[in-house]
Design a protein around this motif. Structure first.
Motif, PDB file in Angstrom:
ATOM      1  N   THR A 109       0.834  -1.188   0.000  1.00 44.56           N
ATOM      2  CA  THR A 109       0.000   0.000   0.000  1.00 44.56           C
ATOM      3  C   THR A 109       0.877   1.249   0.000  1.00 44.56           C
ATOM      4  O   THR A 109       1.753   1.387   0.845  1.00 44.56           O
ATOM      5  N   PRO A 110       0.651   2.182  -0.939  1.00 47.77           N
ATOM      6  CA  PRO A 110       1.511   3.362  -1.037  1.00 47.77           C
ATOM      7  C   PRO A 110       1.313   4.307   0.140  1.00 47.77           C
ATOM      8  O   PRO A 110       0.280   4.280   0.814  1.00 47.77           O
ATOM      9  N   ASP A 149       2.854   6.783  -9.018  1.00 47.72           N
ATOM     10  CA  ASP A 149       4.082   6.167  -9.529  1.00 47.72           C
ATOM     11  C   ASP A 149       3.908   4.651  -9.684  1.00 47.72           C
ATOM     12  O   ASP A 149       4.384   4.062 -10.660  1.00 47.72           O
ATOM     13  N   ALA A 150       3.233   4.031  -8.702  1.00 50.55           N
ATOM     14  CA  ALA A 150       3.007   2.588  -8.777  1.00 50.55           C
ATOM     15  C   ALA A 150       2.094   2.241  -9.947  1.00 50.55           C
ATOM     16  O   ALA A 150       2.316   1.249 -10.656  1.00 50.55           O
ATOM     17  N   GLY A 183      -7.913   7.291  -5.328  1.00 54.09           N
ATOM     18  CA  GLY A 183      -7.510   5.907  -5.137  1.00 54.09           C
ATOM     19  C   GLY A 183      -6.744   5.707  -3.833  1.00 54.09           C
ATOM     20  O   GLY A 183      -6.958   4.719  -3.120  1.00 54.09           O
ATOM     21  N   TYR A 184      -5.863   6.638  -3.519  1.00 56.53           N
ATOM     22  CA  TYR A 184      -5.079   6.555  -2.281  1.00 56.53           C
ATOM     23  C   TYR A 184      -5.993   6.608  -1.053  1.00 56.53           C
ATOM     24  O   TYR A 184      -5.836   5.819  -0.111  1.00 56.53           O
ATOM     25  N   ALA A 187      -5.150  -3.106  -8.714  1.00 57.66           N
ATOM     26  CA  ALA A 187      -4.855  -4.451  -8.229  1.00 57.66           C
ATOM     27  C   ALA A 187      -3.419  -4.841  -8.572  1.00 57.66           C
ATOM     28  O   ALA A 187      -2.687  -5.380  -7.730  1.00 57.66           O
ATOM     29  N   ASP A 188      -3.000  -4.558  -9.791  1.00 55.02           N
ATOM     30  CA  ASP A 188      -1.635  -4.902 -10.204  1.00 55.02           C
ATOM     31  C   ASP A 188      -0.602  -4.139  -9.381  1.00 55.02           C
ATOM     32  O   ASP A 188       0.416  -4.707  -8.963  1.00 55.02           O
ATOM     33  N   ALA A 189      -0.867  -2.859  -9.150  1.00 52.22           N
ATOM     34  CA  ALA A 189       0.103  -2.029  -8.432  1.00 52.22           C
ATOM     35  C   ALA A 189       0.206  -2.405  -6.958  1.00 52.22           C
ATOM     36  O   ALA A 189       1.271  -2.267  -6.344  1.00 52.22           O
ATOM     37  N   SER A 190      -0.897  -2.868  -6.372  1.00 53.55           N
ATOM     38  CA  SER A 190      -0.897  -3.196  -4.944  1.00 53.55           C
ATOM     39  C   SER A 190      -0.630  -4.664  -4.679  1.00 53.55           C
ATOM     40  O   SER A 190      -0.508  -5.074  -3.519  1.00 53.55           O
ATOM     41  N   GLY A 191      -0.572  -5.476  -5.741  1.00 55.24           N
ATOM     42  CA  GLY A 191      -0.338  -6.906  -5.565  1.00 55.24           C
ATOM     43  C   GLY A 191      -1.554  -7.659  -5.082  1.00 55.24           C
ATOM     44  O   GLY A 191      -1.436  -8.770  -4.546  1.00 55.24           O
TER      45      GLY A 191
END
Length: 298
Positions: free
Chosen positions: A5-6, A14-15, A31-32, A59-63
């Motif tokens: 989680t950013p 960036d993610a 989103g954040y 989903a891809d960026a957060s795994g």
């Protein structure tokens, strides 16, 4: 939601960029906040502006695991939650009966009935999948196409992050899924659902961002072609059309032009490939009538 989680909207942007999605500041912030506050995110905007792609990129960026529920008129709870695999249940029943006949034993009716409603015979639909998979991003796509009754049902499931299956009991999410709802505003969604969500209207991207999106998603095209397509698409959006093209259509147009070996956009190529960006004959005719001004250099 996850160890990935950013820590800020910029980190999320960036993610997302790392998985090929270029979000502007407003969308990245929305989103954040949805991630940090654990609130559903309601994205509204015209078709093709990147609402669905945002959920998948999130989903891809957060795994996280990604589950999509595509809404349509007539969608009901059984189609969205779960169903029993009746053919497998019948096969199981016949197998038990055949085994009992071969041994001369009489199966216990209560145990047999209980075995028919084992978890292995349950078919998980998108909402149940999202509750059982953690962490998860759940996309409820085009909620405006569903009926009012389904909206009310969805509100209950999202608020509890759990369902009760009569034969099995209550199934609750270990961690509530991050839910992204999208709407093309074909009808107004009820306030009760919107109040429980963070809201963001997704605009068409600026010229510079659309060029960047085209170059990121289609690295094989030239920078000149990307600029030509982005400029022409923006001018087409200013026309009085039945269906305004989104980023998805500008990507299709650029991809079609690249397949023809185009380095720039000229009138003949634009006319020949207009079907990649416009899907109504009336829109194509209006655009063709003003084609010179549409593709003119800035």
């Amino acid at each position: 939601m996850t160890p990935n989680t950013p820590g800020s909207p910029q980190e999320l942007a960036d993610a997302l960029a790392g998985v090929g999605y270029l979000a502007d500041e407003g969308l990245a912030t929305a989103g954040y906040l949805a991630l940090r506050l654990g609130r559903p995110l309601f994205l509204e905007g015209e078709a093709g502006v990147g609402k669905t792609a945002f959920a998948r990129a999130l989903a891809d960026a957060s795994g996280a695991h990604f589950v999509r529920l595509q809404c349509y008129e007539g969608l009901d709870a059984a189609q969205a939650l779960y169903d029993w695999d009746f053919p497998r249940q019948i096969l199981h029943l016949r197998t038990v009966e055949a085994a009992a006949l071969a041994t001369g034993d009489r199966p216990d009716s209560a145990a047999l009935e209980a075995s028919l409603y084992d978890r292995r015979f349950l078919i998980a639909r998108p909402l149940l999948q999202a509750l059982e998979r953690s962490p998860c991003v759940l996309l409820v796509d085009e909620i405006d196409r569903a009926d009012d009754e389904f909206e009310a049902f969805l509100l209950e499931v999202l608020s509890e992050s759990a369902i009760t299956i009569p034969e099995l009991g209550r199934i609750a999410a270990q961690h509530p899924p991050l839910t992204v709802l999208t709407s093309n505003r074909t009808r107004e969604v009820h306030d009760a659902l919107k109040r429980r969500c963070l809201y963001h209207w997704v605009e068409h991207p600026s010229f510079e961002r659309e060029v960047e999106i085209l170059r990121t998603r289609l690295p094989e095209i030239t920078e000149r072609l990307a600029a030509d397509v982005a400029r022409a698409t923006r001018r087409i959006r200013e026309l009085d059309l039945i269906k305004t093209p989104g980023v998805a259509e500008s990507l299709d147009w650029a991809s079609a032009l690249a397949a023809l070996g185009a380095q720039t956009l000229d009138p003949d190529l634009a006319a020949a490939t207009l079907g990649a960006v416009l899907k109504y004959r009336e829109d194509a005719e209006r655009t063709l009538a003003k084609l010179d001004s549409v593709i003119a250099a800035a």
